[in-house]
Scaffold this active site. Structure first.
Site, short mmCIF file in Angstrom:
data_model
loop_
_atom_site.label_atom_id
_atom_site.label_comp_id
_atom_site.label_asym_id
_atom_site.label_seq_id
_atom_site.Cartn_x
_atom_site.Cartn_y
_atom_site.Cartn_z
N CYS A 32 1.21 -0.70 -0.13
CA CYS A 32 -0.11 -0.37 0.11
C CYS A 32 1.21 1.11 0.12
O CYS A 32 -0.07 2.19 -0.63
CB CYS A 32 -1.18 0.37 0.81
SG CYS A 32 -1.78 -1.23 1.77
N HIS A 40 -2.39 7.73 6.15
CA HIS A 40 -2.64 6.74 6.28
C HIS A 40 -3.89 6.37 6.13
O HIS A 40 -4.80 6.16 5.31
CB HIS A 40 -1.75 5.82 5.93
CG HIS A 40 -1.91 4.68 5.80
ND1 HIS A 40 -1.37 4.50 4.17
CD2 HIS A 40 -2.05 3.22 5.44
CE1 HIS A 40 -1.61 3.01 3.24
NE2 HIS A 40 -2.25 2.27 4.51
N HIS A 59 -9.69 2.05 0.12
CA HIS A 59 -8.27 2.15 0.26
C HIS A 59 -7.53 2.68 -1.53
O HIS A 59 -8.29 1.25 -1.88
CB HIS A 59 -7.85 1.01 1.09
CG HIS A 59 -6.33 1.02 1.19
ND1 HIS A 59 -6.10 1.75 0.55
CD2 HIS A 59 -5.88 -0.07 2.15
CE1 HIS A 59 -4.37 1.17 0.89
NE2 HIS A 59 -4.20 0.75 1.61
#
Length: 1005
Positions: free
Chosen positions: A162, A297, A335
């Site tokens: 990620c 994040h 995400h």
């Protein structure tokens, strides 16, 4: 570390196709989460992972634009396809035409997580093809961009889960700082192609049931996946400043680290996150209390949010005026995994650029367990307006395997953020406030040009009405480099929008002309310099007001003439002084105008293949051709004009008949002579006023066109004899140099060979007839110009050239066609030559204040071709608007069977012509090409080129060989080395094969 400028952005997120749409989504706290699109998996089979941030249109790809065959496009990972288009648009947004980066050290750094496409397409070994080998490789994602844009810098795809895309930014920044690259593309790409990873999240207990991330919220219950493609263009700040680029934000520092052996390979580490923040701030030279907000994040998992807030609090929980604002775009998009870091960085850069930080979704119910307030943090429940001066922000991204990255951004320097320095926008002395520019646009096909004209028209119309020059200048930098060209002139945005709308609605051929302007085609221009008789008070005053380049060159001529004339030509012209009609003033003034116009055109990149000057016009022509210096010519012209002013009064008469027909009249009037032969039916007679009065009455009585010229002396006649000796004396002090450019002599009526432009030449050309018609014929025959451009204050020679018939098929141009002329007419000349294939030096056309960087609507790619499950899908019906995607803004392109540039150019009839080979051979080649490339047969015509239009490579050539051999067994085995030279087009290959078949069928000798 040094500062890095973010100069270009493009992105493709759910519900936000493009940077403006993304910013609008953020400002309204939009929700991009929805159900599963049709082209993905079946939602009923996997209901738990059927919601998320899914983008429409990921199957569309303008393969013809990138010269990719349909078969290869179908095999390409959609990540590669989408990134190619996004990269093109980001480079445009940086103020650069993507083709301009070809061959440069530009680097490409792509963050991409996993390789779903390869697993989906290559698991069944029966269907593996060479195209899938490249199309299914995650590592090829960056390489595709470098290959298709011809970039030679580092090219790599990085996978740190990620955190991949923000790590790509880190690598790009370091490459720039080390001097390895001068421009870098940092990208992130993530398309949810299968339910696999969603099922992993579900089994780990990390999946949000409603598909939504809820960062730092009391409602946070897991991850919702999302699509995303994002590209930023980075440059060293000093380079961006030097080029006047628009800068969204500045990257002050980045840092990357790893969790190491923590409490599990997939679990985050508070201590590692804390250390990466501290390292980034050290490299950026800032302290935590200076950081105004952090784009976190923020996945919305209970464990992830808690650990991240603890790390942020440990660093930011210091004495400060107000808490550090906190947010995460995952609340809007989901995400986006491999693209997540760039989604956050772009949000931050836009917030700094607009000085407004959007509110965070789900901030209204903050998770109390995170103890944000005591840690010096606060969620943004409403937008945060940033104060003047520098603002510093941070962006975090953490990978599931423990690779952490943090970037520190700051607002751009004020003068750049505003779009250029104030000094550059102050009008120059003598200039006006609204000058004409040339708006340019290029595309890969006529259809593409019309599509983009409509988009640009709408974008310009949406602007407040104002001057268009800076917008035109930006289009010259950004919207060039493709084969089909459009150009129009405009002074203001209202006028420009109207012209663009009109062009978008016109027939494609009318927009691009009768032929395209390929990269190997350039216009060839011959300059024709006007002589005496074209002068008038105030000539070129309008151009002087509106062109900085013309002002500069006229001042050069004025300075060269002044010591010999005793007056200022510049003041004479700008004051509309009527003395300009007198010979001693007219000849220096015309020389100054001719020199300044030619020099201005030269600065624009308009350089002649040959020159011709009519009488006094030969002096400016000689300077342009390199045979005289400006100083030498200025003195000669000043002396010539002053001497001829001493002559007795006389007259000249332009007559619409030929040399033979005027001869009897001249025989009857010995004091009149033939002064010029301008064409088969255009002559000029010179002599005493009373004599020419009689000749004029006689001609008019016979119905012959006769017009008295506005001169006071009988030039090119024996009447000049009293001053020729003094003219020769001055001319003998001038060095005789041969012209460096082909010179059509109106004294000899032909191109100069070895003859020098010496004193004898200048004396002879003053006294002898002007043989313009013959000189023009020689120029056209030997130099073959495509355009004739008259250099003077109004058209005098172009009408003669048109009537003579010597210039048939040539285009006529004039940068100053009359008293009302200004910068627009000069701009129209440049526009016409640009459409014909010239690449001008655009900066010369504009005033310094008009050279700012204006943002233009990005290129709109065709959505006609769609590729699903490794196959080319049918285009949407013409009456159905396909979903707006990164390549679409709501307009639909009419379906067309011909998609390649060469095919489009040939569609008017070339497709049915026969080649040198037989119809059977041509049909076999077309069928083989169609099969190898995945094209429909009707998309391939004889003029289609293998490399430029079809994107053939060595693998496809071998496949083509095999298929042709199978269709034409009479050929036997084809020699690839012998075939390669014939692969210029389908027709040349068919000709080559036809010759081989004929040779094999011929009986042995």
């Amino acid at each position: 570390m040094g500062d890095i400028a973010v100069v270009g952005i493009d992105c493709f997120f759910p519900g936000a196709y493009g940077t403006d749409a993304y910013w609008e989504l953020l400002l309204r706290s939009g929700d991009a989460i929805g159900g599963l699109p049709d082209e993905r998996w079946t939602a009923a089979d996997f209901p738990a992972v059927s919601r998320g941030g899914f983008a429409d249109g990921i199957d569309s790809f303008d393969h013809a634009f990138f010269s990719v065959s349909p078969r290869e496009a179908a095999a390409m990972d959609p990540h590669q396809r989408m990134l190619l288009q996004c990269a093109w648009r980001a480079i445009e947004d940086s103020g650069t035409a993507p083709p301009a980066l070809a061959g440069t050290d530009t680097g490409v750094f792509v963050g991409m997580m996993g390789g779903e496409w390869g697993r989906l397409t290559m698991s069944d070994h029966r269907w593996v093809t060479p195209q899938l080998g490249a199309g299914g490789s995650a590592g090829m994602t960056a390489n595709r961009v470098s290959y298709h844009l011809n970039l030679s810098g580092p090219s790599l795809t990085v996978d740190t889960a990620c955190s991949s895309s923000l790590v790509a930014v880190h690598l790009a920044v370091n490459s720039l700082l080390s001097g390895e690259t001068s421009t870098a593309l940092a990208a992130g790409v993530n398309l949810v192609l299968s339910p696999s990873l969603g099922l992993v999240y579900e089994q780990l207990g990390l999946a949000a049931p409603d598909g939504r991330c809820k960062p730092f919220s009391a409602e946070a219950d897991g991850i919702g996946r999302g699509d995303g493609v994002a590209v930023v263009v980075l440059r060293r700040l000093e380079d961006a400043l030097a080029d006047g680029s628009r800068v969204y934000a500045v990257i002050r520092g980045t840092a990357v680290n790893q969790d190491g052996r923590s409490n599990g390979v997939t679990a985050p580490s508070r201590w590692a996150q804390q250390k990466v923040l501290e390292a980034a701030y050290r490299r950026a030279g800032v302290t935590p209390d200076q950081v105004r907000f952090v784009e976190a994040h923020g996945t919305g998992t209970v464990l992830g949010d808690a650990i991240e807030c603890a790390a942020l609090g440990a660093v930011h929980g210091v004495r400060r005026a107000e808490p550090c604002a906190l947010g995460s775009v995952k609340g809007n998009l989901g995400h986006t995994e491999g693209a997540a870091g760039l989604a956050g960085l772009i949000k931050t850069a836009l917030a700094l650029h607009h000085r407004l930080v959007p509110a965070s979704r789900f901030a209204d119910r903050e998770n109390p367990r995170l103890r944000l307030a005591e840690r010096g943090l606060r969620l943004l429940k409403s937008p945060l307006r940033l104060p003047r001066g520098e603002t510093v922000a941070g962006v975090s991204s953490f990978g599931m395997g423990g690779t952490n990255v943090h970037a520190v951004l700051a607002t751009a320097p004020r003068r750049i953020a505003a779009g250029g320095s104030a000094a550059a926008r102050v009008p120059a002395p003598g200039s006006t406030g609204s000058t004409a520019g040339v708006f340019t646009l290029t595309a890969d096909s006529p259809e593409g040009l019309r599509r983009n004209l409509a988009v640009q028209a709408a974008a310009v119309a949406a602007r407040p009405r104002g001057a268009a020059a800076a917008l035109c200048r930006s289009s010259n930098r950004v919207k060039t480099g493709l084969p089909y060209r459009f150009a129009t002139t405009a002074r203001d945005t209202g006028e420009l929008a109207a012209a663009l709308f009109e062009a978008a609605e016109a027939d494609a051929d009318a927009v691009v002309g009768t032929r395209r302007a390929p990269s190997w085609s350039r216009p060839t221009v011959a300059f024709l310099f006007t002589g005496q008789g074209s002068e008038y008070p105030g000539m070129t005053a309008g151009l002087h007001r509106e062109s900085a380049a013309y002002r500069r060159h006229l001042e050069e001529a004025d300075a060269a003439l002044a010591p010999h004339t005793g007056f200022s030509v510049r003041e004479l012209l700008l004051g509309a002084d009527p003395r300009v009609r007198r010979t001693r003033y007219a000849q220096p003034a015309l020389f100054a105008v001719g020199y300044a116009l030619a020099a201005t055109l030269d600065g624009l990149g308009v350089r002649p293949v040959a020159v011709l000057g009519h009488s006094a016009g030969e002096f400016a022509a000689a300077v342009t051709a390199g045979a005289l210096t400006l100083a030498e010519a200025a003195e000669l012209v000043a002396v010539r004009g002053a001497l001829m002013e001493e002559l007795p009064r006389g007259a000249m008469l332009a007559v619409g008949i030929g040399r033979g027909e005027i001869a009897p009249l001249l025989a009857a009037e010995p004091e009149a002579v033939l002064a010029a032969v301008n064409g088969p039916s255009d002559v000029t007679v010179s002599g005493p006023v009373a004599v020419l009065d009689r000749i004029e009455r006689a001609l008019r009585a016979d119905g012959v066109r006769a017009r008295r010229l506005g001169v006071a002396h009988a030039f090119h006649s024996p009447g000049l004899q009293p001053v020729l000796g003094r003219l020769r004396e001055r001319a003998e002090r001038t060095a005789a140099v041969r012209p460096q450019i082909p010179f059509a002599s109106c004294r000899y009526g032909r191109m100069l060979r070895e003859e020098p432009l010496d004193a004898a030449y200048w004396v002879g050309q003053a006294a002898e007839p002007v043989l313009f018609g013959e000189a023009l014929e020689a120029l056209v025959r030997e130099s073959a110009p495509t355009h004739l451009l008259e250099v003077g204050p109004r058209p005098q020679l172009l009408p003669l050239a048109g009537r003579s018939g010597a210039a048939r098929g040539r285009d006529f141009l004039h940068p100053c066609p009359g008293p009302e002329s200004g910068g627009r007419e000069l701009a129209e000349v440049v526009a016409a030559l640009y459409r014909a294939g010239l690449d001008p030096d655009w900066a010369t056309l504009y005033e310094p204040r008009d050279r700012g960087d204006e943002r233009l609507a990005p290129y709109v790619f065709s959505t006609e071709s769609r590729f699903r499950n490794g196959r080319r899908a049918l285009a949407a019906p013409a009456d159905t608007a396909p979903p707006a995607g990164p390549a679409h803004t709501g307009t639909t392109e009419p379906a067309s069977a011909v998609r390649t540039p060469a095919a489009a150019a040939a569609a008017s009839g070339t497709a049915s012509q026969r080649t040198g080979g037989s119809r059977e051979v041509l049909a076999a080649v077309i069928a083989a090409v169609s099969e190898v490339g995945g094209y429909a047969n009707e998309e391939i015509v004889p003029t289609t080129r293998f490399y430029e239009d079809l994107g053939f490579d060595s693998v496809m050539i071998m496949q083509l060989k095999d298929r042709i051999e199978a269709r034409l067994p009479r050929l036997g085995e084809i020699s690839v080395p012998h075939m390669l030279p014939a692969l210029r087009s389908v027709a040349t290959l068919a000709d080559h094969l036809g010759v081989q078949i004929t040779a094999k069928a011929a009986p042995a000798a």
